[in-house]
Scaffold this active site. Structure first.
Site, PDB file in Angstrom:
ATOM      1  N   ARG A   1       0.851  -1.191   0.000  1.00  0.00           N
ATOM      2  CA  ARG A   1       0.000   0.000   0.000  1.00  0.00           C
ATOM      3  C   ARG A   1       0.885   1.238   0.000  1.00  0.00           C
ATOM      4  O   ARG A   1       1.957   1.256   0.614  1.00  0.00           O
ATOM      5  CB  ARG A   1      -0.870   0.047   1.264  1.00  0.00           C
ATOM      6  CG  ARG A   1      -2.117  -0.767   1.194  1.00  0.00           C
ATOM      7  CD  ARG A   1      -3.139  -0.187   0.212  1.00  0.00           C
ATOM      8  NE  ARG A   1      -4.339  -0.995   0.164  1.00  0.00           N
ATOM      9  CZ  ARG A   1      -4.531  -2.007  -0.689  1.00  0.00           C
ATOM     10  NH1 ARG A   1      -3.616  -2.335  -1.564  1.00  0.00           N
ATOM     11  NH2 ARG A   1      -5.667  -2.684  -0.679  1.00  0.00           N
TER      12      ARG A   1
ATOM     13  N   HIS B   1      -1.002   0.905  -9.498  1.00  0.00           N
ATOM     14  CA  HIS B   1      -1.719   0.004  -8.568  1.00  0.00           C
ATOM     15  C   HIS B   1      -2.344  -1.147  -9.373  1.00  0.00           C
ATOM     16  O   HIS B   1      -3.554  -1.386  -9.318  1.00  0.00           O
ATOM     17  CB  HIS B   1      -2.796   0.769  -7.772  1.00  0.00           C
ATOM     18  CG  HIS B   1      -3.239   0.024  -6.540  1.00  0.00           C
ATOM     19  ND1 HIS B   1      -3.494   0.642  -5.337  1.00  0.00           N
ATOM     20  CD2 HIS B   1      -3.478  -1.292  -6.327  1.00  0.00           C
ATOM     21  CE1 HIS B   1      -3.876  -0.264  -4.442  1.00  0.00           C
ATOM     22  NE2 HIS B   1      -3.865  -1.447  -5.027  1.00  0.00           N
TER      23      HIS B   1
END
Ligand code: NDP
Ligand code: OXD
Length: 317
Positions: A232, A280
């Site tokens: 993350r 991502h």
């Protein structure tokens, strides 16, 4: 025998994802409502979510379980009013395979000097730098959970030495496992390529700072330490990574996640010659593979069976 309960309705609340395919696949087996409808609806018993609107879930009086469409659940806990019902996350072969591919791809590219050769090709340079076998390189995986373990296996099959760091330090065959805060520095000191597959929790927020990167080993043919973050973005401090790249603490980085996503156009990471960026995209959530198991879990719960892959609320992962 546990009592059977009624077939419940589903609320689909996805931010940043096209809901259509998820909706169609759920609707084939269950009654489903798409956000923004559904608020406070007593007929809704399951929520399938990604970055749900705050207080939406707490408005549902008969909610039995929350399903994340991803492996991470930090997006759910961002809402301080998450009701106290089980939260199920994704553990799926398809997603695990994507992440393993990403990790192997990035490790091999750094190990086999991809950035150098791309640069040489652009300048028509014919030069072969010294090569090192994979066994000379220690890849350290921060977060030795479902995804970390699968990546570790694939890397070991290629001959890399693999270190792993996790909260509890549970052993894994072939991997040198380090556990907990006390073991973090020894883990970093023994690692050339750091692969981050941690969840974002209060305990891991901002963990990838300059001080941590400074502890990585820089001793061999790689020509410096490498960071690969597919966990993350808020685990890392983008500015600290830039500083580490610019002063040689890091040789290169592959980043799939960022403090702010999408990565702002103004970020110096975009044009940095030592950085490889993906949006991502390391392991996508494919509804064709994930909806079936989610609906199976709802069926199982209604037969009185326990849910699998539930999140520890206290640890938030
Ligand atoms: P798991 O829950 O299976 O594994 C998490 C690992 O992190 C465990 O080994 C756990 O330790 C460790 N961990 C958690 N907190 C700490 C801590 N404070 N200190 C040390 N170790 C800690 O998760 P997954 O492997 O399924 O997924 C990991 C993350 O990958 C997700 O949370 C998500 O953020 C990210 N992800 C990113 C994607 C992308 O496309 N970029 C796609 C999918 C996931 P222990 O084993 O002791 O519990
Ligand atoms: C996930 C993600 O958590 O896609 O699954 O980031």
């Amino acid at each position: 025998m546990a009592a059977q309960i009624d077939k419940g309705r589903v609320l689909l609340a996805l931010t940043g994802y096209h809901p259509q395919r998820w909706y169609e696949l759920i609707a084939a087996r269950r009654d489903v409502t798409l956000e923004p409808d559904g608020e406070a609806d007593p007929s809704i018993t399951y929520a399938v979510v990604w970055k749900q609107r705050p207080n939406l879930l707490s408005s549902l009086p008969n909610l039995r379980a929350i399903f994340s469409i991803g492996a991470g659940v930090d997006h759910i806990f961002r809402d301080p009013g998450v009701p106290n019902v089980p939260i199920v996350r994704v553990v799926a072969e398809n997603l695990t395979q994507y992440m393993t591919e990403y990790v192997v791809w990035r490790v091999l590219d750094h190990h086999r000097q991809g950035a150098l050769y791309r640069n040489q090709q652009a300048r028509k340079v014919w030069y072969e730098p010294p090569q090192r076998p994979a066994s000379d390189i220690a890849v350290g995986i921060m977060g030795l959970g479902n995804l970390g373990r699968a990546a570790a296996k694939a890397l070991m099959a290629l001959g890399f030495h693999v270190n792993g760091w996790s909260r509890r330090g549970e052993p894994m065959e072939g991997v040198t496992v380090f556990g907990g805060e006390r073991d973090l520095i020894p883990f970093l000191n023994a690692t050339d390529i750091l692969v981050v597959l941690l969840p974002l929790t209060p305990a891991t927020h901002g963990i990838l700072d300059y001080g941590l990167l400074k502890e990585l080993r820089r001793r061999n043919g790689l020509g410096g330490a490498v960071l690969i973050n597919a966990g993350r973005g808020q685990l890392q401090k983008d500015d600290d990574i830039l500083r580490a790249l610019d002063d040689g603490t890091l040789k290169e980085a592959s980043l799939d996640v960022f403090e702010t996503e999408p990565l702002p156009e103004t970020s110096a990471l975009w044009g940095h010659p030592k950085v490889f960026i993906t949006p991502h995209a390391a392991a996508t959530s494919d509804p064709a593979h994930l909806v079936g198991p989610m609906l199976d879990q709802m069926d199982a719960l209604e037969r009185g069976e326990p849910l699998r892959n539930t999140v520890d609320r206290q640890q938030q992962y």
